[in-house]
Design a protein around this motif. Structure first.
Motif, PDB file in Angstrom:
ATOM      1  N   ALA A 101       0.756  -1.819   0.121  1.00  0.00           N
ATOM      2  CA  ALA A 101       0.132  -0.110  -0.141  1.00  0.00           C
ATOM      3  C   ALA A 101       0.948   1.527  -0.229  1.00  0.00           C
ATOM      4  CB  ALA A 101      -0.962  -0.242   1.174  1.00  0.00           C
TER       5      ALA A 101
ATOM      6  N   VAL B  84       2.664   1.878  -3.193  1.00  0.00           N
ATOM      7  CA  VAL B  84       1.641   2.561  -4.559  1.00  0.00           C
ATOM      8  C   VAL B  84       1.169   4.070  -4.175  1.00  0.00           C
ATOM      9  CG1 VAL B  84      -0.855   2.360  -5.370  1.00  0.00           C
ATOM     10  CG2 VAL B  84       0.083  -0.135  -4.797  1.00  0.00           C
TER      11      VAL B  84
ATOM     12  N   ILE C 184       1.974   6.959  -6.811  1.00  0.00           N
ATOM     13  CA  ILE C 184       0.929   8.156  -7.800  1.00  0.00           C
ATOM     14  C   ILE C 184       1.646   9.022  -7.001  1.00  0.00           C
ATOM     15  CG2 ILE C 184      -0.354   8.609  -7.585  1.00  0.00           C
ATOM     16  CD1 ILE C 184      -1.789   5.189  -6.810  1.00  0.00           C
TER      17      ILE C 184
ATOM     18  N   SER D 143       4.317   2.782 -15.052  1.00  0.00           N
ATOM     19  CA  SER D 143       4.143   0.871 -15.253  1.00  0.00           C
ATOM     20  C   SER D 143       5.543   0.461 -16.139  1.00  0.00           C
ATOM     21  CB  SER D 143       3.009   0.620 -16.587  1.00  0.00           C
ATOM     22  OG  SER D 143       2.845   1.804 -17.341  1.00  0.00           O
TER      23      SER D 143
ATOM     24  N   SER E 265       1.090  -4.815  -8.324  1.00  0.00           N
ATOM     25  CA  SER E 265       0.102  -3.449  -7.967  1.00  0.00           C
ATOM     26  C   SER E 265       0.382  -2.296  -7.727  1.00  0.00           C
ATOM     27  CB  SER E 265       0.059  -3.970  -6.439  1.00  0.00           C
ATOM     28  OG  SER E 265       1.309  -3.189  -5.236  1.00  0.00           O
TER      29      SER E 265
ATOM     30  N   ALA F 179      -2.231  -0.339 -10.484  1.00  0.00           N
ATOM     31  CA  ALA F 179      -2.679   0.694 -10.026  1.00  0.00           C
ATOM     32  C   ALA F 179      -2.414   2.354 -10.623  1.00  0.00           C
ATOM     33  CB  ALA F 179      -2.188   1.014  -8.693  1.00  0.00           C
ATOM     34  N   SER F 180      -1.586   2.329 -10.890  1.00  0.00           N
ATOM     35  CA  SER F 180      -1.078   3.050 -12.435  1.00  0.00           C
ATOM     36  C   SER F 180      -1.895   3.918 -13.221  1.00  0.00           C
ATOM     37  CB  SER F 180       0.704   3.472 -12.559  1.00  0.00           C
ATOM     38  OG  SER F 180       1.407   2.165 -13.171  1.00  0.00           O
TER      39      SER F 180
ATOM     40  N   ILE G 249      -4.287   2.308 -14.146  1.00  0.00           N
ATOM     41  CA  ILE G 249      -5.867   2.810 -13.666  1.00  0.00           C
ATOM     42  C   ILE G 249      -6.298   4.355 -13.326  1.00  0.00           C
ATOM     43  CG2 ILE G 249      -7.993   2.659 -12.282  1.00  0.00           C
ATOM     44  CD1 ILE G 249      -7.046  -0.248 -11.579  1.00  0.00           C
ATOM     45  N   ILE G 250      -5.144   4.952 -12.159  1.00  0.00           N
ATOM     46  CA  ILE G 250      -4.816   5.844 -12.335  1.00  0.00           C
ATOM     47  C   ILE G 250      -4.612   7.274 -13.122  1.00  0.00           C
ATOM     48  CG2 ILE G 250      -4.201   7.321 -10.277  1.00  0.00           C
ATOM     49  CD1 ILE G 250      -4.149   5.886  -7.819  1.00  0.00           C
TER      50      ILE G 250
END
Length: 384
Positions: free
Chosen positions: A102, A105, A109, A182, A348, A352-353, A355-356
């Motif tokens: 967590a 990530v 970001i 990514s 992860s 996450a990257s 998507i965001i």
């Protein structure tokens, strides 16, 4: 029976015998042993019961025994008691992993947000190390954490580790400034290949064939992802590659130079951050400088607003925290478990990257990333 047998008398057969010799065995009475207790017949050396005369001695034996209070009379722990520490340890490791992923990530970001608005990776890297150093100094001063006992030999052994860590940290930040998050992590998943090649050609180490074969999907997957990357940038690609190489040497220096240094994972990384900060500062001033930073900062605040300051603070703090937790987890888990956790961490971060930041990904590019990460997982299994 012995007393009855001993009372039998032998006398001559006729009364006319001149010499009368009388042979007789007198009864022998064995003394009574009040403390003698028949020992039960058992296949175990441990008695199935205890007699009253032995209770006091048994209590003394138990008091002097080194077995823990929860142990049974023969020193064996009950299954429930032995399972409790294992369950607690598994839960602790699970918390470490979840926190590690967590925090990583979140760092990536905010780091990318900062670099998009403020493309100065040298200062950004410096702020990350400075935040971590400040956090640990305050923790030691307030006794939240116990300060390590170090000497000059410790810092000498840590110096090559810190140099490699500084290069790897800055190179990764440069890569993040130029390409998508990514893509940087896809290339960084090739770190095991660098580890094997450096160990083989520089240190003369040999590995089993499965380890070498596991490098094929790693290299092939990274190459496929790089060729099909829509936002490919050579500086970003080289930054990720240099970061891989630097972190491999960091691990080698750490294993060879820090043997016998009794410092916990948390304090070890704190000392590493402080020494890396000292190394990085003069290069950051030379590469970018205060004038460039001031102009870039004003533009970022004008474009983003006050939130930009919080982004910088978040990326700096979370960088230290995720690395801190990863080094603390090394005290609790095996290298194999750590390698698997590191692989899952990259997955992860990549997902996450994408998507965001809504990073465009082609199917072939996603396939290359999947192959590279799968190869990393196979490598971790073959290496052990």
């Amino acid at each position: 029976m012995l007393a009855a047998a001993a009372s039998v008398k032998f006398s001559p057969a006729s009364a006319g015998t001149s010499s009368t010799t009388k042979l007789a065995f007198k009864p022998v009475h064995l003394p009574f042993l009040p403390n003698a207790v028949p020992r039960p017949l058992s296949l175990s050396a441990r008695p199935l019961y205890r007699q009253e005369p032995f209770l006091a001695a048994a209590r003394n034996d138990r008091a002097a025994s080194t077995a823990p209070p929860a142990a049974t009379a023969d020193g064996a722990r009950p299954v429930e008691t032995a399972a409790a520490p294992e369950a607690a340890k598994s839960a602790k490791i699970g918390v470490y992993f979840a926190t590690w992923w967590a925090l990583n990530v979140i760092f990536n970001i905010y780091n990318k947000k900062v670099l998009n608005a403020f493309p100065y990776p040298w200062l950004t890297s410096t702020l990350s190390l400075a935040a971590g150093s400040a956090i640990m100094l305050v923790s030691w001063a307030t006794r939240i954490a116990e300060a390590p006992q170090t000497d000059l030999d410790f810092w000498k052994a840590l110096s090559p580790v810190a140099i490699a860590h500084t290069i790897g940290h800055v190179a990764a930040t440069v890569s993040m400034a130029k390409v998508a998050v990514s893509f940087t992590h896809i290339i960084k998943s090739a770190e095991p290949a660098f580890s094997v090649l450096v160990s083989r050609f520089f240190l003369g180490e040999h590995f089993p064939l499965p380890v070498y074969f596991s490098l094929l999907p790693i290299i092939g997957g990274c190459a496929l992802a790089a060729v099909t990357e829509l936002n490919f940038n050579m500086i970003g690609f080289l930054g990720a590659m240099i970061s891989n190489l630097a972190f491999v040497f960091r691990n080698i220096f750490s294993k060879k130079g820090m043997k016998g240094k009794s410092v916990s994972g948390m304090n070890y990384y704190a000392c590493l951050s402080m020494l890396s900060l000292v190394i990085l500062l003069p290069f950051a001033f030379a590469m970018e400088g205060p004038k460039v930073w001031a102009a870039g900062w004003q533009n970022a605040v004008a474009e983003i607003g006050p939130n930009f300051v919080w982004w910088v603070a978040a990326q700096s703090v979370f960088y230290h925290l995720y690395n801190q937790v990863s080094y603390m987890s090394l005290d609790e888990i095996s290298p194999l478990t750590f390698s698997v956790g590191n692989t899952m961490k990259r997955i992860s971060v990549i997902v996450a990257s994408i998507i965001i930041f809504r990073t465009p990904v082609q199917p072939v590019n996603a396939l290359g990333a999947a192959i590279a990460i799968l190869g990393t997982f196979i490598y971790s299994q073959a290496k052990q």
